[in-house]
Design a protein around this motif. Structure first.
Motif, mmCIF file in Angstrom:
data_model
loop_
_atom_site.group_PDB
_atom_site.id
_atom_site.type_symbol
_atom_site.label_atom_id
_atom_site.label_comp_id
_atom_site.label_asym_id
_atom_site.label_seq_id
_atom_site.Cartn_x
_atom_site.Cartn_y
_atom_site.Cartn_z
ATOM 1 N N THR A 220 33.132 33.439 32.720
ATOM 2 C CA THR A 220 33.097 33.779 34.148
ATOM 3 C C THR A 220 33.669 35.176 34.352
ATOM 4 N N LEU A 222 35.510 37.993 36.149
ATOM 5 C CA LEU A 222 36.592 38.052 37.123
ATOM 6 C C LEU A 222 36.735 39.418 37.771
ATOM 7 N N GLY A 251 39.240 36.395 43.079
ATOM 8 C CA GLY A 251 39.469 35.007 42.713
ATOM 9 C C GLY A 251 40.921 34.715 42.383
#
Length: 414
Positions: A220, A222, A251
């Motif tokens: 993922t 970031l 995030g």
């Protein structure tokens, strides 16, 4: 001489843009010219003509800007303003500003914004400096970073700047960051191209634009950093410079991702300096470095804000604390704003309406624009004599309400 102001037509764009380049003393690359032609909103772009020659230019782009509370407000982003050196002190700029602000009002946009080439120019038209950008030249040979727990779990990888998937991912991260900071602009169609425009003439001896992605172990993404490296050598050896263009992380793990990216930039081989030309003045790295004195910090004015419709603009944002205050607003250039406005609001919303009640605070629309995004305090402006308190305690109440938890910032050029 007689001049004529008119809305620009596509056939006139080359002459218009050449006049702009001459005024700013630049020559853009063909790629840059083509991009800005594509982005030009012709119905929002005006030129002043003296015969066949263009002697004045001004335009606006239609953007949406985050305001305190997270709302996205339509704004007119004023740009491409110039007056030919042969036609100064003849009212050309005032005529263009008059036409432009009338048009902004007619379009129902409550706020106009700009970035000034010369800050002294725009105050008389009601613009106030509302954000700062922080510049730094960090001595990475001496300054060290202390990163938060979990930073080592972030994986970094080089990515191709021009790769469509990489570009889309970076844009998604930017879009996720926009609602969290006043002053940020939502990227409009086509404007993503500006972020990776990389004309060789602007590199000043540095490499082409590079990109590094920060990822969780599961892949993922970031955050990202886009940067250049300028190789330099001294008698002592390698003395290269890292030039940071932009860095974003979003995030729950944004602190670790941002720290990993900053550490990467600090540690690049054969370099001893990191230059960053536009970061928010509360940027995270300030709290990670061992020595800010060796970071050569400089603050510079960035976004200038002009409230075109005081009531609508003040209603569009929320307020950090409850506020009930009557402003006496002075606005000679846009007289429809003059008079008393009662603002009542809190973190849930606000109402701002005309009133005949006694005023609590007197100020010009310029100071109201400076405080609008929460970057400059009404109390500080009052201490400077720019705001007058007419009811005891009113300035303190308003200043607390107008504040922002994070510093407003404009990373998006126009």
């Amino acid at each position: 001489m007689t001049t004529e102001l008119r809305v620009l037509t596509p056939a006139e764009w080359d002459t218009f843009y050449a006049s702009l380049e001459r005024a700013f003393g630049v020559t853009e690359s063909q790629e840059e010219r083509e991009l800005f032609r594509d982005l030009t909103e012709f119905d929002r772009t005006i030129g002043v003509w003296d015969g066949a020659g263009c002697v004045g230019t001004a335009g606006a782009f239609s953007f949406r800007m985050t305001v305190p509370g997270g709302a996205s407000l339509p704004v007119a982003a004023v740009t491409m303003v110039s007056v030919a050196a042969t036609h100064r002190r003849r009212g050309v700029l005032t005529t263009m500003m008059r036409r432009q602000l009338d048009d902004v009002r007619a379009r129902g946009e409550a706020v106009a914004v700009l970035v000034a080439s010369e800050p002294v120019i725009y105050g008389r038209f009601g613009y106030g400096v509302a954000t700062c950008e922080m510049r730094a030249e960090i001595d990475t040979a001496r300054v060290r970073l202390s990163v938060p727990d979990g930073t080592d779990d972030v994986r970094l990888r080089y990515a191709q700047v021009t790769d469509a998937d990489v570009h889309r991912t970076c844009e998604e991260i930017y879009a996720a960051a926009v609602p969290g900071r006043p002053g940020m602009m939502a990227r409009q169609p086509g404007w993503d191209r500006l972020q990776v425009l990389d004309p060789e003439k602007d590199r000043e001896g540095a490499t082409a634009l590079q990109c590094v992605l920060a990822e969780d172990p599961d892949g993922t993404v970031l955050g990202f950093a886009r940067f250049r490296v300028k190789p330099q050598w001294s008698a002592a050896g390698a003395d290269g410079v890292v030039v940071l263009e932009d860095l974003e992380a979003v995030g729950p793990r944004a602190p670790q991702a941002a720290a990993a990216l900053w550490r990467f930039l600090f540690d690049l081989d054969l370099t001893s300096k990191l230059v960053s030309v536009n970061r928010p003045c509360d940027d995270t790295w300030l709290h990670l470095v061992s020595d800010t004195r060796r970071s050569a910090l400089v603050l510079r004015d960035a976004l200038h804000v002009r409230l075109v419709d005081v009531g609508a603009a003040l209603e569009a944002r929320t307020y950090r604390t409850a506020v009930d205050v009557v402003f006496e607003v002075e606005d000679a250039f846009c007289p429809w704003n003059e008079g008393r406005w009662r603002l009542t609001g809190d973190a849930k919303g606000a109402v701002c309406e005309r009133t005949t009640d006694p005023a609590d605070v007197a100020l010009s629309v310029r100071e109201l624009g400076a405080a609008y995004l929460g970057g400059f305090s009404l109390a500080a402006l009052a201490a400077a004599g720019r705001v007058r308190e007419l009811r005891e305690g009113a300035v303190a109440q308003a200043a607390a309400a107008f504040g922002s938890d994070v510093a407003p910032w404009l990373p998006h050029g126009f």
